[in-house]
Design a protein around this motif. Structure first.
Motif, PDB file in Angstrom:
ATOM      1  N   VAL A  15       0.840  -1.206   0.000  1.00 21.66           N
ATOM      2  CA  VAL A  15       0.000   0.000   0.000  1.00 21.66           C
ATOM      3  C   VAL A  15       0.872   1.251   0.000  1.00 21.66           C
ATOM      4  O   VAL A  15       0.645   2.190  -0.772  1.00 21.66           O
ATOM      5  CB  VAL A  15      -0.941  -0.015   1.215  1.00 21.66           C
ATOM      6  N   VAL A  16       1.888   1.284   0.868  1.00 24.33           N
ATOM      7  CA  VAL A  16       2.777   2.445   0.934  1.00 24.33           C
ATOM      8  C   VAL A  16       3.504   2.635  -0.392  1.00 24.33           C
ATOM      9  O   VAL A  16       3.718   3.763  -0.855  1.00 24.33           O
ATOM     10  CB  VAL A  16       3.781   2.292   2.095  1.00 24.33           C
ATOM     11  N   GLN A  17       3.853   1.534  -1.033  1.00 23.10           N
ATOM     12  CA  GLN A  17       4.556   1.614  -2.309  1.00 23.10           C
ATOM     13  C   GLN A  17       3.676   2.255  -3.381  1.00 23.10           C
ATOM     14  O   GLN A  17       4.143   3.071  -4.179  1.00 23.10           O
ATOM     15  CB  GLN A  17       5.002   0.227  -2.749  1.00 23.10           C
ATOM     16  N   VAL A  18       2.400   1.903  -3.396  1.00 22.33           N
ATOM     17  CA  VAL A  18       1.480   2.511  -4.358  1.00 22.33           C
ATOM     18  C   VAL A  18       1.439   4.029  -4.170  1.00 22.33           C
ATOM     19  O   VAL A  18       1.524   4.794  -5.139  1.00 22.33           O
ATOM     20  CB  VAL A  18       0.067   1.911  -4.200  1.00 22.33           C
ATOM     21  N   LEU A  19       1.315   4.482  -2.920  1.00 19.76           N
ATOM     22  CA  LEU A  19       1.246   5.915  -2.653  1.00 19.76           C
ATOM     23  C   LEU A  19       2.564   6.608  -2.982  1.00 19.76           C
ATOM     24  O   LEU A  19       2.585   7.722  -3.499  1.00 19.76           O
ATOM     25  CB  LEU A  19       0.879   6.145  -1.185  1.00 19.76           C
ATOM     26  N   THR A  20       3.671   5.933  -2.693  1.00 17.16           N
ATOM     27  CA  THR A  20       4.992   6.510  -2.973  1.00 17.16           C
ATOM     28  C   THR A  20       5.226   6.645  -4.466  1.00 17.16           C
ATOM     29  O   THR A  20       5.822   7.621  -4.932  1.00 17.16           O
ATOM     30  CB  THR A  20       6.082   5.626  -2.352  1.00 17.16           C
ATOM     31  N   ASN A  21       4.751   5.682  -5.246  1.00 17.65           N
ATOM     32  CA  ASN A  21       4.996   5.702  -6.690  1.00 17.65           C
ATOM     33  C   ASN A  21       4.379   6.901  -7.380  1.00 17.65           C
ATOM     34  O   ASN A  21       4.819   7.288  -8.468  1.00 17.65           O
ATOM     35  CB  ASN A  21       4.452   4.419  -7.332  1.00 17.65           C
ATOM     36  N   ILE A  22       3.339   7.471  -6.799  1.00 19.89           N
ATOM     37  CA  ILE A  22       2.723   8.660  -7.410  1.00 19.89           C
ATOM     38  C   ILE A  22       3.102   9.919  -6.638  1.00 19.89           C
ATOM     39  O   ILE A  22       2.410  10.937  -6.693  1.00 19.89           O
ATOM     40  CB  ILE A  22       1.195   8.512  -7.514  1.00 19.89           C
ATOM     41  N   ASN A  23       4.214   9.831  -5.915  1.00 13.10           N
ATOM     42  CA  ASN A  23       4.828  10.993  -5.271  1.00 13.10           C
ATOM     43  C   ASN A  23       3.930  11.670  -4.256  1.00 13.10           C
ATOM     44  O   ASN A  23       3.966  12.899  -4.100  1.00 13.10           O
ATOM     45  CB  ASN A  23       5.282  12.013  -6.330  1.00 13.10           C
ATOM     46  N   LEU A  24       3.117  10.909  -3.552  1.00  9.57           N
ATOM     47  CA  LEU A  24       2.316  11.476  -2.474  1.00  9.57           C
ATOM     48  C   LEU A  24       3.169  11.613  -1.215  1.00  9.57           C
ATOM     49  O   LEU A  24       3.999  10.748  -0.920  1.00  9.57           O
ATOM     50  CB  LEU A  24       1.105  10.601  -2.170  1.00  9.57           C
ATOM     51  N   THR A  25       2.967  12.693  -0.482  1.00  5.86           N
ATOM     52  CA  THR A  25       3.633  12.892   0.798  1.00  5.86           C
ATOM     53  C   THR A  25       2.711  12.407   1.901  1.00  5.86           C
ATOM     54  O   THR A  25       1.561  12.849   2.001  1.00  5.86           O
ATOM     55  CB  THR A  25       3.967  14.377   1.019  1.00  5.86           C
ATOM     56  N   ILE A  26       3.188  11.479   2.722  1.00  5.43           N
ATOM     57  CA  ILE A  26       2.397  10.948   3.827  1.00  5.43           C
ATOM     58  C   ILE A  26       2.665  11.792   5.064  1.00  5.43           C
ATOM     59  O   ILE A  26       3.770  11.787   5.615  1.00  5.43           O
ATOM     60  CB  ILE A  26       2.743   9.471   4.086  1.00  5.43           C
ATOM     61  N   LEU A  27       1.655  12.552   5.484  1.00  3.66           N
ATOM     62  CA  LEU A  27       1.794  13.432   6.639  1.00  3.66           C
ATOM     63  C   LEU A  27       1.578  12.673   7.944  1.00  3.66           C
ATOM     64  O   LEU A  27       2.280  12.891   8.926  1.00  3.66           O
ATOM     65  CB  LEU A  27       0.788  14.583   6.550  1.00  3.66           C
ATOM     66  N   LYS A  28       0.570  11.828   7.955  1.00  2.00           N
ATOM     67  CA  LYS A  28       0.251  11.016   9.125  1.00  2.00           C
ATOM     68  C   LYS A  28      -0.233   9.656   8.650  1.00  2.00           C
ATOM     69  O   LYS A  28      -0.761   9.526   7.546  1.00  2.00           O
ATOM     70  CB  LYS A  28      -0.846  11.654   9.984  1.00  2.00           C
ATOM     71  N   SER A  29      -0.063   8.667   9.519  1.00  2.00           N
ATOM     72  CA  SER A  29      -0.613   7.357   9.208  1.00  2.00           C
ATOM     73  C   SER A  29      -0.835   6.598  10.503  1.00  2.00           C
ATOM     74  O   SER A  29      -0.060   6.734  11.454  1.00  2.00           O
ATOM     75  CB  SER A  29       0.330   6.566   8.299  1.00  2.00           C
ATOM     76  N   TYR A  30      -1.909   5.817  10.527  1.00  5.04           N
ATOM     77  CA  TYR A  30      -2.230   4.975  11.664  1.00  5.04           C
ATOM     78  C   TYR A  30      -2.524   3.587  11.135  1.00  5.04           C
ATOM     79  O   TYR A  30      -3.371   3.415  10.256  1.00  5.04           O
ATOM     80  CB  TYR A  30      -3.441   5.525  12.428  1.00  5.04           C
ATOM     81  N   ILE A  31      -1.837   2.595  11.667  1.00  2.00           N
ATOM     82  CA  ILE A  31      -1.951   1.231  11.157  1.00  2.00           C
ATOM     83  C   ILE A  31      -2.322   0.297  12.302  1.00  2.00           C
ATOM     84  O   ILE A  31      -1.761   0.400  13.410  1.00  2.00           O
ATOM     85  CB  ILE A  31      -0.626   0.759  10.520  1.00  2.00           C
ATOM     86  N   SER A  32      -3.251  -0.610  12.066  1.00  2.82           N
ATOM     87  CA  SER A  32      -3.564  -1.671  13.012  1.00  2.82           C
ATOM     88  C   SER A  32      -3.890  -2.933  12.227  1.00  2.82           C
ATOM     89  O   SER A  32      -4.709  -2.903  11.313  1.00  2.82           O
ATOM     90  CB  SER A  32      -4.753  -1.290  13.905  1.00  2.82           C
ATOM     91  N   SER A  33      -3.248  -4.043  12.580  1.00  7.11           N
ATOM     92  CA  SER A  33      -3.467  -5.277  11.818  1.00  7.11           C
ATOM     93  C   SER A  33      -3.458  -6.504  12.712  1.00  7.11           C
ATOM     94  O   SER A  33      -2.907  -7.535  12.364  1.00  7.11           O
ATOM     95  CB  SER A  33      -2.407  -5.424  10.725  1.00  7.11           C
ATOM     96  N   ASP A  34      -4.050  -6.373  13.906  1.00 11.67           N
ATOM     97  CA  ASP A  34      -4.189  -7.557  14.743  1.00 11.67           C
ATOM     98  C   ASP A  34      -5.155  -8.541  14.095  1.00 11.67           C
ATOM     99  O   ASP A  34      -6.024  -8.166  13.313  1.00 11.67           O
ATOM    100  CB  ASP A  34      -4.720  -7.163  16.115  1.00 11.67           C
ATOM    101  N   ALA A  35      -5.013  -9.807  14.481  1.00 14.16           N
ATOM    102  CA  ALA A  35      -5.854 -10.879  13.963  1.00 14.16           C
ATOM    103  C   ALA A  35      -5.744 -10.927  12.448  1.00 14.16           C
ATOM    104  O   ALA A  35      -4.666 -10.766  11.894  1.00 14.16           O
ATOM    105  CB  ALA A  35      -7.292 -10.704  14.433  1.00 14.16           C
ATOM    106  N   GLY A  36      -6.860 -11.114  11.743  1.00 17.07           N
ATOM    107  CA  GLY A  36      -6.781 -11.337  10.301  1.00 17.07           C
ATOM    108  C   GLY A  36      -7.170 -10.137   9.460  1.00 17.07           C
ATOM    109  O   GLY A  36      -7.356 -10.278   8.255  1.00 17.07           O
ATOM    110  N   TRP A  37      -7.279  -8.964  10.090  1.00 14.15           N
ATOM    111  CA  TRP A  37      -7.756  -7.797   9.346  1.00 14.15           C
ATOM    112  C   TRP A  37      -6.773  -6.652   9.436  1.00 14.15           C
ATOM    113  O   TRP A  37      -6.140  -6.432  10.465  1.00 14.15           O
ATOM    114  CB  TRP A  37      -9.124  -7.360   9.871  1.00 14.15           C
ATOM    115  N   PHE A  38      -6.638  -5.925   8.351  1.00 12.37           N
ATOM    116  CA  PHE A  38      -5.691  -4.820   8.230  1.00 12.37           C
ATOM    117  C   PHE A  38      -6.470  -3.523   8.032  1.00 12.37           C
ATOM    118  O   PHE A  38      -7.297  -3.425   7.126  1.00 12.37           O
ATOM    119  CB  PHE A  38      -4.772  -5.093   7.033  1.00 12.37           C
ATOM    120  N   MET A  39      -6.228  -2.548   8.896  1.00 17.28           N
ATOM    121  CA  MET A  39      -6.886  -1.241   8.771  1.00 17.28           C
ATOM    122  C   MET A  39      -5.832  -0.151   8.807  1.00 17.28           C
ATOM    123  O   MET A  39      -4.968  -0.145   9.687  1.00 17.28           O
ATOM    124  CB  MET A  39      -7.894  -1.045   9.901  1.00 17.28           C
ATOM    125  N   ASP A  40      -5.900   0.752   7.850  1.00 14.57           N
ATOM    126  CA  ASP A  40      -4.867   1.770   7.723  1.00 14.57           C
ATOM    127  C   ASP A  40      -5.495   3.085   7.318  1.00 14.57           C
ATOM    128  O   ASP A  40      -6.441   3.124   6.525  1.00 14.57           O
ATOM    129  CB  ASP A  40      -3.841   1.339   6.670  1.00 14.57           C
TER     130      ASP A  40
END
Length: 488
Positions: A53-78
């Protein structure tokens, strides 16, 4: 007559989809925040999905100001707060479509590659598929990239594209070549063996009698392969990270031939440039908490996530924030075997590798951008002129756009010092009749390639206002992962 129908929960119909697919849901929100776009990703979890996911955003030159990630158990939320390369919200519908398609189909390579047409730095994957990829890594020296370019020209290879990084006396390079006469991939095994052997000889010539044993032990390796399925332009930067990591650029050389120690800086300047990395263990839930504070810059999150992923660590939670030009990153990780970092030596290696990942992309020195009518041997001629004028390439991005060759070089002199502007003017006059020049002194982001390192059992001191996921997670850990157990 009363007819009764069985009751079905409306959410039940969505349950199979939640369990089996689609692989990702992507929401792009331009209304919630005044100054940035919010991208929310909801997905079935798998190892490496955060990097994708980060690679997709980086490839189009987006600047990530903030990010929150949680991926306990079998689900990924970002959640990502992003701006485009001009500092604005994402308004271009083509870019929005690309993000939704590329992230939403991260498991479907064909669709993801198709979506590359929307990248801001448009790169033609079909063009690369017609060429042969070469990977090189080894000990660096002044003029090495020029010698590699000359060697390929002597072997009648046309360089279509090339990217090279130099850091801590190590070099990594990925190049795409074709046969000079036919402009087709080079697939003859004997010729590929000749190319590999010649380039390996060039790399091995780096070793000098004055170098330490650890430097001599640095692996010199050249691999050639026809560009194939699953390898595309989006992989190049990650591959450079992997090559530099395997070449051992996280070791600071005790001696680098012809290179003096970094020039001293004032205390204020040094503080603004300093990188601080520390690791502590969260024993309640078997996490290791990696804390990074450094000067903010584009692609920073990609570089750190890429390194942790390639070192076989799983990121379960994370927070990224930026304020006043400083970035704070916190990652809650375990090794893929399910355990936290257990020894001080393992922690120290992770710290060194993260520092290297932060540093290796950033170059001090003059950025020289050149464009010219493309021809066989052009790169060799350009780098030869630079070398003859005492200039060494510490990073290179070489591309072909139609009939034009577009080259960007970060330069220092052969002693590793800043380039004299008079020397640049001499180079410009020497090549001005065939090449368009642009000189920039932004230093590739203005960050130092010699940044401080702190080995500590406690988190680094944080700049005021930077959000710490650790403070929240450690106080309410049960809310994040109340039924998570270590993986055996």
């Amino acid at each position: 007559m009363m007819v009764c129908w069985p009751y079905f929960d409306p959410e039940f119909d969505n349950l199979p989809e939640r369990i089996y697919g689609p692989p990702c849901r992507v929401c792009i929100d331009n209304d919630s925040m005044e100054e940035c776009t919010v991208i929310k990703v909801d997905s079935v979890n798998k190892q490496g999905i955060l990097l994708e996911v980060v690679q997709v955003l980086t490839n189009i030159n987006l600047t990530i100001l903030k990010s929150y990630i949680s991926s306990d158990a079998g689900w990924f939320m970002d959640v990502f707060h992003v701006k485009d390369e001009h500092g604005d919200k994402i308004r271009d519908q083509n870019v929005i479509n690309y993000i939704q398609q590329a992230i939403g189909t991260v498991r479907e390579i064909e669709n993801t590659v198709k979506a590359m047409a929307y990248r801001n730095d448009v790169f033609n994957s079909d063009q690369l598929s017609e060429h042969t990829a070469i990977e090189m890594k080894g000990t660096d020296r002044p003029g090495l990239f020029s010698e590699i370019s000359a060697a390929l020209a002597d072997l009648h290879c046309n360089i279509v594209e090339a990217h090279a990084w130099s850091h801590n006396a190590r070099l990594a390079c990925v190049a795409y070549i074709s046969d000079q006469s036919t402009d087709t991939p080079i697939d003859d095994p004997h010729r590929l063996a000749t190319i590999e052997g010649h380039l390996t000889t060039v790399l091995r010539a780096t070793t000098t009698p004055t170098q330490s044993e650890s430097e001599i032990a640095s692996p010199q390796e050249v691999k050639t392969a026809e560009f194939g399925e699953g390898t595309n332009m989006t992989d190049v930067e990650r591959r450079l990270h992997q090559l530099m990591l395997s070449a051992g650029d996280f070791h600071r050389p005790e001696f680098v031939a012809m290179t003096p120690p970094p020039s001293p800086r004032s205390d204020g300047d040094e503080e603004g440039r300093k990188t601080v990395v520390s690791i502590e263990n969260c024993h309640e839930k078997w996490y290791s908490i990696v804390s990074i504070e450094c000067k903010d810059r584009p692609r920073l999150m990609f570089d750190t996530v890429c390194t942790l992923t390639d070192m076989q660590y799983v990121i379960f939670h994370a927070s990224i924030s930026s304020r006043d030009g400083r970035s704070l990153q916190e990652y809650f990780i375990r090794h893929v075997d399910g355990y936290a970092l257990s020894s001080e030596s393992e922690k120290e290696k992770v710290i060194k590798c993260l520092e290297a990942a932060i540093e290796r992309r950033v170059c001090e020195g003059v950025r020289l951008e050149l464009s010219a009518e493309n021809r066989v041997g052009l790169l060799s001629d350009i780098t030869r002129v630079l070398r003859e004028n005492g200039l060494s390439v510490v990073r290179a991005d070489v591309k072909t756009q139609g009939e034009k060759a577009v080259n960007a070089f970060y330069l220092k002199d052969i002693l590793g010092n800043e380039v004299d502007t008079n020397v640049v003017e001499l180079v410009k006059k020497e090549m001005d009749d065939v090449i368009d020049f642009e000189v920039k002194n932004d230093g590739g982001g203005g960050s130092s390639s010699q940044q401080g390192r702190c080995l500590s059992s406690s988190p680094p001191q944080r700049s005021p206002g930077l959000f710490s996921l650790g403070d929240v997670l450690k106080s309410q850990i049960q809310r994040f992962s109340h039924n998570f157990i270590p993986t055996n």
